[in-house]
Scaffold this active site. Structure first.
Site: not given
Ligand code: PGA
Length: 247
Positions: A8, A10, A92, A94, A162, A168, A207
């Site tokens: 991904n 992003k 996701h 985010e 996730e 991240g 990660s």
């Protein structure tokens, strides 16, 4: 079931970054797992052109729940497919956090994606506060039940676990924590979609990097990874692909 290494990108990458795709394909022309990269929408068509006929699939990072219409800035599932995508990441964390996406909206998007012939890569995961409160499995169960179409088949669906606090951050759950969630996910998905759950890929994300990929891929019910930062460089993503192919 073929395992899946998914990246991904992003909101990273301009046209110069497609050189990474060429490097990845040169180093891993025929891996023993599937590879997927989900670049920004601006790079989809170009990346799909490069990937045509190769072992690499390309996907979007989101789609609208409607097929077309007055939705400024949005992209439909059919448009992603038209640009060469075969997959789309949905829900996701985010998107859930930045755009207030609910399970019901993710479900509608997943239905739209599948109707357009795309594989829906549905993401779920707990926040750090939810884990600390002992709510991890309850949160995941609610997200799965609320965001995954009940009639999805293994070929139409991928689930990515996730943990929000691992994305991240360089922090990952322990192997035991990943194992607990993934075995729970398999059982919950079975209750939700039936026998198709056995062959549905369950990815771990958060990660993942070359140095921890092999131990994560050895966990039962981990059928691949959804990789953010480490998918941007061919050498790192390629190392993760190689670890999965060897798992
Ligand atoms: P990360 O992101 O690998 O950079 O932690 C994972 C993801 O958000 O899919």
């Amino acid at each position: 079931m073929k395992k899946l290494a998914a990246g991904n990108w992003k909101m990273n990458g301009t046209r110069a970054a497609v050189a990474e795709v060429q490097a990845l394909l040169a180093a891993h022309p025929a891996p023993a797992c599937e590879m997927l990269l989900c670049p920004p929408a601006t790079l989809l068509a170009e990346m799909a052109g490069l990937a045509a006929g190769s072992a690499l699939a390309v996907g979007g990072q989101d789609c609208h729940a409607n097929a077309a219409g007055a939705h400024t800035g949005d992209i439909s599932a059919a448009m992603l497919a038209d640009a060469g995508a075969s997959h789309v990441i949905l829900g996701h964390s985010e998107r859930r956090a930045d755009h207030g996406e609910t399970d019901a909206l993710v479900l509608a998007k997943a239905r739209a994606a599948i109707a357009a012939g795309l594989v829906a890569v549905v993401c779920l995961g707990e926040t750090e506060a939810q884990r600390d409160a002992g709510e991890t499995l309850a949160v995941i169960a609610a997200q799965l039940d609320g965001s995954v179409p009940k009639d999805a088949t293994a070929g139409q669906l991928v689930i990515a676990y996730e943990p929000v606090w691992a994305i991240g951050t360089g922090r990952t759950p322990t192997i035991a924590q990943i194992a607990e969630v993934h075995s729970f996910l398999r059982a919950r998905l079975s209750a939700h979609i039936g026998a198709e759950a056995a062959n549905t890929r369950l990815l771990y994300g958060g990660s993942v990097k070359p140095s921890n990929a092999a131990e994560i891929f050895a966990v039962p019910h981990v059928d691949g990874a959804l990789v953010g930062g480490a998918s941007l460089k061919a050498v790192d993503f390629g190392a993760i692909v190689a670890a999965l192919a060897a798992a």
